[in-house]
Structure formats: structure tokens, C-alpha cells
Design an enzyme around this catalytic site. Structure first.
Site, PDB file in Angstrom:
ATOM      1  N   GLY A 171      13.731 -23.789  12.687  1.00 21.88           N
ATOM      2  CA  GLY A 171      13.209 -24.604  13.779  1.00 21.88           C
ATOM      3  C   GLY A 171      14.032 -23.696  14.666  1.00 21.88           C
ATOM      4  O   GLY A 171      14.414 -23.159  14.805  1.00 21.88           O
ATOM      5  N   CYS A 172      12.803 -23.927  16.529  1.00 23.94           N
ATOM      6  CA  CYS A 172      13.573 -23.751  17.598  1.00 23.94           C
ATOM      7  C   CYS A 172      14.912 -24.275  17.526  1.00 23.94           C
ATOM      8  O   CYS A 172      15.314 -24.574  17.525  1.00 23.94           O
ATOM      9  CB  CYS A 172      12.910 -24.118  18.912  1.00 23.94           C
ATOM     10  SG  CYS A 172      13.773 -24.057  20.436  1.00 23.94           S
TER      11      CYS A 172
END
Length: 223
Positions: free
Chosen positions: A50-51
Site C-alpha cells: 500500500g502507501c
């Protein structure tokens, strides 16, 4: 979702105030049955979860980690990309973090355990938290045969653990190189602790690391 968009940031700020929900639920993943045998005094591992802001922040607070760098992995070898291009979701690259660590203090298997305990949900396909797209997939990029063996064994172990209601979709992917993100995306949590996205999605991950792995948590982040 481009986290740099002003409208998105306003929305996230309002959502953080209005809702008690925070990051993905921490799950204490099992101790790896198979670990990687180190071959060097300092080893390197690459994770996509993810981020990259939160991934980097968590790993930088793990004892034995010398360096955590945000960047991109998983796309065609030799292709140059930047944040704006990867954010379109059609480059094949994923936001990733390159971790340099001392295997005498923390093993690859332990990093895998931390990754799945407090950073990434292995059952969400092509998204983590609020971020959707192939650029936010969870993936492991082994850099040698030992890491490949340990990563595949651990994903199989997670699949048999029944800790998550869904099936494990995190993949082991071929490593084709790593590109550093620009300076503005490095050490983002440390530099921007009050950022709405950080407060809502990443600070809880750091809190979970401290609570679940107190012997491995370092108050001071690595470089």
C-alpha cells in the site's frame, strides 16, 4: 487515489474527525516456520504494502533496520517512473520500500511477520486501506533464493493460519529493480506527523508495532 490531491486531503481530514475507524486491524502473525539464511553482514529486502509512507515508517522503527527507503518496484526492468506516473495505476510498478537490515539483529522472517501483523492485509487484492489500484498491491520481492524460499513458505503458513477471513492474495514477484521516490516522499511520517493521512492510516500502524513487538521497537527511526 493520489494522496497529494488537495480535495482528497480535505476529505480525509473530515473523515478522520467524523469516524473512529483507523488503519487495518492489526493481527499478530505467526512466527515463521522457515526463515532466510543470511549471506551478508547487511541484507536488503523489498516490500510492497500500500502507501509507502506507512511501510517505510514502520520498518524504520524496527531495531536492526539501518535504512528504509520509499520507492517503486515490480514494473518493467529499466523503465524510469515517478510518483505521478505510478499513481495512474498502469505502469506495473507498486509503491514499495527497500529495507536494509542487520540479520544478526532482525531476520527476514521477522520482517515478514511484522509486515503482515501491522502493515499489510494479505487478503485485499490491489488495495490497502483507502488506496486502490495495482500500485497499492501487497507483494514480496525476494532478492535471493533464501528470501524466495522463506517468503513462499510464509505465505503458505499464513494461508493455513485462518487469521484472516479471506484468502491470501499477496504474491511473491520477480525483482526487476528498485527506484527511489523523490525526496518529498522520504521519511514522510517523521516530517509530517500531523498530516491527515498519516494520522488516520499510518500512526496506528506505528502504535501497533510498539504494542505488539516492544522488544523490536526503536523510538528513534533509522536514517
Amino acid at each position: 487515489m493520489r494522496r497529494s490531491d488537495g480535495i482528497a486531503l480535505v476529505f480525509l481530514a473530515a473523515l478522520a474527525v467524523a469516524s473512529p475507524l483507523r488503519a487495518e486491524r492489526p493481527v499478530l502473525a505467526p512466527v515463521p516456520a522457515v526463515d532466510a539464511t543470511p549471506g551478508r553482514e547487511l541484507e536488503t529486502a523489498v516490500f510492497a504494502g500500500g502507501c509507502y509512507w506507512g511501510v517505510e515508517a514502520v520498518f524504520s522503527h524496527v531495531k536492526g533496520v539501518h535504512l528504509a527507503v520509499s520507492g517503486f518496484a515490480g514494473g518493467p526492468r529499466g523503465r524510469k517512473v515517478d510518483y505521478e506516473q505510478v499513481s495512474q495505476g498502469d505502469t506495473g510498478f507498486a509503491e514499495s520500500v527497500r529495507v536494509t537490515y542487520d540479520p544478526r539483529r532482525v531476520s527476514y522472517g521477522t520482517l515478514l511477520r511484522i509486515f503482515f501483523s501491522v502493515i499489510a492485509d494479505p487478503t485485499t487484492l490491489n488495495y490497502q486501506g483507502p488506496d486502490h489500484g495495482t500500485q497499492y498491491r501487497s507483494a514480496l520481492f525476494p532478492l535471493n533464493a533464501e528470501q524466495d524460499r522463506a517468503a513462499r513458505a510464509y505465505l503458505a503458513q499464513l494461508g493455513q493460519s485462518s487469521l484472516w477471513p479471506g484468502r491470501i492474495v499477496t504474491r511473491v514477484e520477480r525483482f526487476t529493480g528498485f527506484q527511489d521516490a523523490d525526496r518529498a516522499h522520504q521519511d514522510f511520517l517523521r516530517k509530517n506527523p500531523r498530516h491527515p493521512y498519516i494520522q488516520r492510516w499510518d500512526m496506528p500502524k506505528l502504535d501497533a508495532l510498539k504494542a505488539m513487538f516492544p522488544m523490536l521497537y526503536s523510538d528513534r527511526p533509522s536514517a
